[in-house]
Design a protein around this motif. Structure first.
Motif, PDB file in Angstrom:
ATOM      1  N   UNK A 254       0.817  -1.200   0.000  1.00 14.74           N
ATOM      2  CA  UNK A 254       0.000   0.000   0.000  1.00 14.74           C
ATOM      3  C   UNK A 254       0.855   1.256   0.000  1.00 14.74           C
ATOM      4  N   UNK A 255       0.400   2.233  -0.763  1.00 18.95           N
ATOM      5  CA  UNK A 255       1.018   3.564  -0.767  1.00 18.95           C
ATOM      6  C   UNK A 255       0.283   4.399   0.283  1.00 18.95           C
ATOM      7  N   UNK A 256       1.015   4.946   1.264  1.00 23.55           N
ATOM      8  CA  UNK A 256       0.400   5.652   2.381  1.00 23.55           C
ATOM      9  C   UNK A 256       1.123   6.963   2.671  1.00 23.55           C
ATOM     10  N   UNK A 257       0.452   7.817   3.410  1.00 20.33           N
ATOM     11  CA  UNK A 257       1.068   9.024   3.924  1.00 20.33           C
ATOM     12  C   UNK A 257       1.465   8.784   5.374  1.00 20.33           C
ATOM     13  N   UNK A 258       2.708   9.034   5.693  1.00 21.34           N
ATOM     14  CA  UNK A 258       3.198   8.868   7.056  1.00 21.34           C
ATOM     15  C   UNK A 258       2.450   9.839   7.960  1.00 21.34           C
ATOM     16  N   UNK A 259       1.656   9.348   8.936  1.00 22.72           N
ATOM     17  CA  UNK A 259       0.879  10.264   9.771  1.00 22.72           C
ATOM     18  C   UNK A 259       1.742  11.194  10.612  1.00 22.72           C
ATOM     19  N   UNK A 261       4.895  12.518   9.637  1.00 27.27           N
ATOM     20  CA  UNK A 261       5.631  13.522   8.861  1.00 27.27           C
ATOM     21  C   UNK A 261       4.847  14.098   7.692  1.00 27.27           C
ATOM     22  N   UNK A 262       3.780  13.418   7.284  1.00 31.86           N
ATOM     23  CA  UNK A 262       3.015  13.882   6.131  1.00 31.86           C
ATOM     24  C   UNK A 262       3.647  13.519   4.803  1.00 31.86           C
ATOM     25  N   UNK A 263       4.749  12.780   4.818  1.00 32.81           N
ATOM     26  CA  UNK A 263       5.415  12.380   3.576  1.00 32.81           C
ATOM     27  C   UNK A 263       4.880  11.033   3.105  1.00 32.81           C
ATOM     28  N   UNK A 264       5.052  10.763   1.810  1.00 34.20           N
ATOM     29  CA  UNK A 264       4.557   9.514   1.247  1.00 34.20           C
ATOM     30  C   UNK A 264       5.516   8.373   1.521  1.00 34.20           C
ATOM     31  N   UNK A 265       4.945   7.231   1.848  1.00 37.30           N
ATOM     32  CA  UNK A 265       5.735   6.031   2.059  1.00 37.30           C
ATOM     33  C   UNK A 265       4.947   4.822   1.601  1.00 37.30           C
ATOM     34  N   UNK A 266       5.509   3.649   1.796  1.00 32.06           N
ATOM     35  CA  UNK A 266       4.832   2.419   1.389  1.00 32.06           C
ATOM     36  C   UNK A 266       4.849   1.422   2.530  1.00 32.06           C
ATOM     37  N   UNK A 267       3.871   0.539   2.497  1.00 35.51           N
ATOM     38  CA  UNK A 267       3.765  -0.524   3.488  1.00 35.51           C
ATOM     39  C   UNK A 267       3.615  -1.857   2.776  1.00 35.51           C
ATOM     40  N   UNK A 268       4.279  -2.865   3.306  1.00 38.94           N
ATOM     41  CA  UNK A 268       4.103  -4.242   2.819  1.00 38.94           C
ATOM     42  C   UNK A 268       3.903  -5.116   4.040  1.00 38.94           C
ATOM     43  N   UNK A 269       2.814  -5.874   4.045  1.00 40.61           N
ATOM     44  CA  UNK A 269       2.478  -6.639   5.235  1.00 40.61           C
ATOM     45  C   UNK A 269       1.655  -7.867   4.862  1.00 40.61           C
ATOM     46  N   UNK A 270       1.688  -8.857   5.736  1.00 40.88           N
ATOM     47  CA  UNK A 270       0.923 -10.094   5.552  1.00 40.88           C
ATOM     48  C   UNK A 270       0.249 -10.421   6.865  1.00 40.88           C
ATOM     49  N   UNK A 271      -1.055 -10.624   6.828  1.00 35.61           N
ATOM     50  CA  UNK A 271      -1.774 -11.068   8.010  1.00 35.61           C
ATOM     51  C   UNK A 271      -3.166 -11.554   7.615  1.00 35.61           C
ATOM     52  N   UNK A 272      -3.802 -12.368   8.485  1.00 38.67           N
ATOM     53  CA  UNK A 272      -5.184 -12.747   8.221  1.00 38.67           C
ATOM     54  C   UNK A 272      -6.094 -11.564   8.494  1.00 38.67           C
ATOM     55  N   UNK A 273      -7.097 -11.370   7.651  1.00 43.59           N
ATOM     56  CA  UNK A 273      -7.998 -10.234   7.791  1.00 43.59           C
ATOM     57  C   UNK A 273      -9.395 -10.624   7.364  1.00 43.59           C
ATOM     58  N   UNK A 274     -10.372  -9.903   7.884  1.00 43.12           N
ATOM     59  CA  UNK A 274     -11.758 -10.077   7.482  1.00 43.12           C
ATOM     60  C   UNK A 274     -12.010  -9.266   6.219  1.00 43.12           C
ATOM     61  N   UNK A 275     -12.554  -9.943   5.191  1.00 39.60           N
ATOM     62  CA  UNK A 275     -12.854  -9.314   3.910  1.00 39.60           C
ATOM     63  C   UNK A 275     -14.358  -9.399   3.679  1.00 39.60           C
ATOM     64  N   UNK A 276     -15.014  -8.306   3.309  1.00 37.33           N
ATOM     65  CA  UNK A 276     -16.458  -8.375   3.052  1.00 37.33           C
ATOM     66  C   UNK A 276     -16.780  -9.411   1.982  1.00 37.33           C
ATOM     67  N   UNK A 277     -17.857 -10.132   2.158  1.00 38.98           N
ATOM     68  CA  UNK A 277     -18.238 -11.157   1.191  1.00 38.98           C
ATOM     69  C   UNK A 277     -18.628 -10.559  -0.159  1.00 38.98           C
ATOM     70  N   UNK A 278     -18.844  -9.254  -0.200  1.00 37.36           N
ATOM     71  CA  UNK A 278     -19.133  -8.589  -1.464  1.00 37.36           C
ATOM     72  C   UNK A 278     -17.869  -8.275  -2.258  1.00 37.36           C
ATOM     73  N   UNK A 279     -16.697  -8.400  -1.623  1.00 41.06           N
ATOM     74  CA  UNK A 279     -15.430  -8.092  -2.300  1.00 41.06           C
ATOM     75  C   UNK A 279     -15.034  -9.265  -3.204  1.00 41.06           C
ATOM     76  N   UNK A 280     -14.474  -8.990  -4.392  1.00 42.86           N
ATOM     77  CA  UNK A 280     -14.087 -10.081  -5.303  1.00 42.86           C
ATOM     78  C   UNK A 280     -13.159 -11.121  -4.676  1.00 42.86           C
ATOM     79  N   UNK A 281     -12.301 -10.716  -3.744  1.00 43.48           N
ATOM     80  CA  UNK A 281     -11.382 -11.677  -3.130  1.00 43.48           C
ATOM     81  C   UNK A 281     -12.111 -12.706  -2.269  1.00 43.48           C
TER      82      UNK A 281
END
Length: 445
Positions: A254-259, A261-281
């Motif tokens: 994900x491309x995010x703004x560092x809360x 500093x306000x500068x742009x950064x990126x995040x890479x992460x892996x974890x189990x998550x709840x996904x809405x059943x309406x989402x294609x995944x």
């Protein structure tokens, strides 16, 4: 009429994928030559044991234990050995000898990709790796080429078929983790040691590769936050289903703004998550993989298919081979991976996410207010609160009165991971909380 000389192809590794690549190269040689404009000659297959049993019947004279000699005689080297060494040494040797390389080695690319790409760039060689992420699904070339002029903001990926099979069985059949893992092992989806899969290590390697591609930034494996599915329970799956969600192990880039500093950064992460059943995944079942890309101009894109399998992965390998071979015929140097953005990698605590927290609390006046205050203290806003009372027996065996308890399911609005984690820690020490039953992040909503 093909006039260009035959291109010599060396194959390192004769396992399930390597054997299928060799078979297809031999069986479809004429068709592949017509696509390339030159013949593709398989000059040998380097293996540890030339007498080992193979799943595919291949000419015995192709097998050798002398990988180095094979590499030095090749125009293209296909590395399907896996692991870090000697694969890393062989790929560097191939590049430095002037050969192009195709690899499906996600572990090697996640750990040493920058080194390998730099070596290829220095000599004008090409390193292709479509099969390293999501098997047969074309995702590397779309990110690298088709979306090169766009701005990718987010990737949600189901990139490990074993864990998706397990979570799917838990969701569909109500199986426990142990039961679903046993089934996955019986069917050949899980290895005898499934740690790399259920621990999230395999998905983390792929997340590092996807993030580097999507954001044109070097994302080392050690920067990828990782949680596996080992703590997921049948109760969590059932609770998610009741709320309209399904639990998936996600690789999130994900491309995010560092809360801070306000500068742009990126995040890479892996974890189990709840996904809405309406989402294609949510509709990705069994051992299949899918990668959902959110791009600024192109919008939402999803790539779906088999994430593993010998012949399926061989398809991606041969696609890379044809691409490299065409470059040989046309001429010109290979192109390097674009990692010039150099965006900072954000810590997991800086990402913005949502939680669903299930608590058991004492059923007493003011309990809900005390719980809400804990969230408020950390500036985490509540989206929903559901409560159910669990009646208790009037007395225990020792004739002590027992209070009834209440189950609270609390959904939060988006907040930083650090604030949410601190909230959960404080809840664990709150006197009205008897148990934290479940904590899951919510993605894709």
């Amino acid at each position: 009429m093909i006039e260009y000389r035959n291109l010599r192809v060396a194959l390192l590794g004769g396992g399930s994928v390597g054997a299928q690549v060799a078979r297809l190269l031999l069986e479809q040689s004429e068709e592949l030559a017509n696509r390339v404009g030159a013949g593709l000659e398989l000059i040998g297959i380097a293996v540890r044991d030339v007498n080992a049993e193979r799943t595919v019947d291949l000419p015995k004279e192709l097998f050798t234990t002398d990988a180095e000699s094979l590499i030095l005689g090749a125009d293209v080297v296909i590395e399907l050995m896996g692991g870090i060494e000697p694969a890393r040494t062989y790929i560097l040797q191939a590049i430095n000898s002037g050969a192009d390389v195709v690899t499906a080695n996600k572990a090697l690319l996640a750990a040493h990709g920058a080194e390998l790409f730099e070596a290829a760039d220095q000599v004008g060689a090409q390193l292709n790796y479509e099969a390293a992420v999501a098997g047969a699904i074309p995702i590397v070339r779309p990110l690298r080429d088709s979306l090169a002029g766009d701005r990718v903001n987010r990737i949600l990926g189901i990139v490990n078929g074993t864990t998706n099979f397990i979570l799917d069985r838990m969701d569909v059949d109500g199986a426990t983790l142990e039961e679903a893992l046993a089934t996955a092992t019986e069917l050949g989806y899980a290895e005898s040691d499934p740690t790399a899969d259920i621990g999230g290590y395999d998905a983390a390697q792929k997340a590092a590769i996807l993030a580097s591609l999507a954001f044109h930034t070097k994302v080392p494996l050690e920067s990828v936050y990782r949680e596996g599915i080992t703590e997921i329970t049948a109760e969590q799956i059932a609770s998610a289903r009741k709320a309209g969600y399904v639990v998936k192990l996600l690789a999130i880039c994900e491309r995010l703004t560092d809360p801070a500093t306000g500068t742009e950064g990126v995040s890479a992460r892996v974890y189990p998550a709840m996904v809405p059943r309406s989402h294609p995944l949510a509709a990705v079942h069994g051992a299949n993989n899918a990668v959902f890309v959110e791009a600024e101009a192109a919008g939402d894109l999803m790539f779906y298919g088999a994430g593993a399998g010998g012949v399926e992965t061989a398809s991606a390998v041969l696609g890379d081979l044809v691409s490299l071979a065409r470059r040989h015929v046309v001429g010109g140097p290979g192109f390097a991976a674009s990692v010039h953005a150099e965006l900072p990698i954000l810590d997991i605590g800086q990402i913005l996410t949502r939680y669903t927290v299930s608590l058991e609390v004492t059923d007493e006046p003011g309990a809900l207010a005390r719980i809400a205050n804990v969230f408020g203290d950390h500036h985490v806003s509540l989206e929903l609160v559901e409560q159910s009372i669990v009646p208790a027996q009037a007395q225990t065996a020792s004739h002590e009165a027992v209070r009834s308890t209440a189950t609270l399911v609390i959904g939060t609005h988006q907040a930083t991971e650090a604030a949410l984690a601190a909230t959960v820690r404080d809840l664990a020490t709150n006197s009205v909380v008897t148990k934290i039953a479940s904590v899951l992040r919510v993605e894709g909503a």
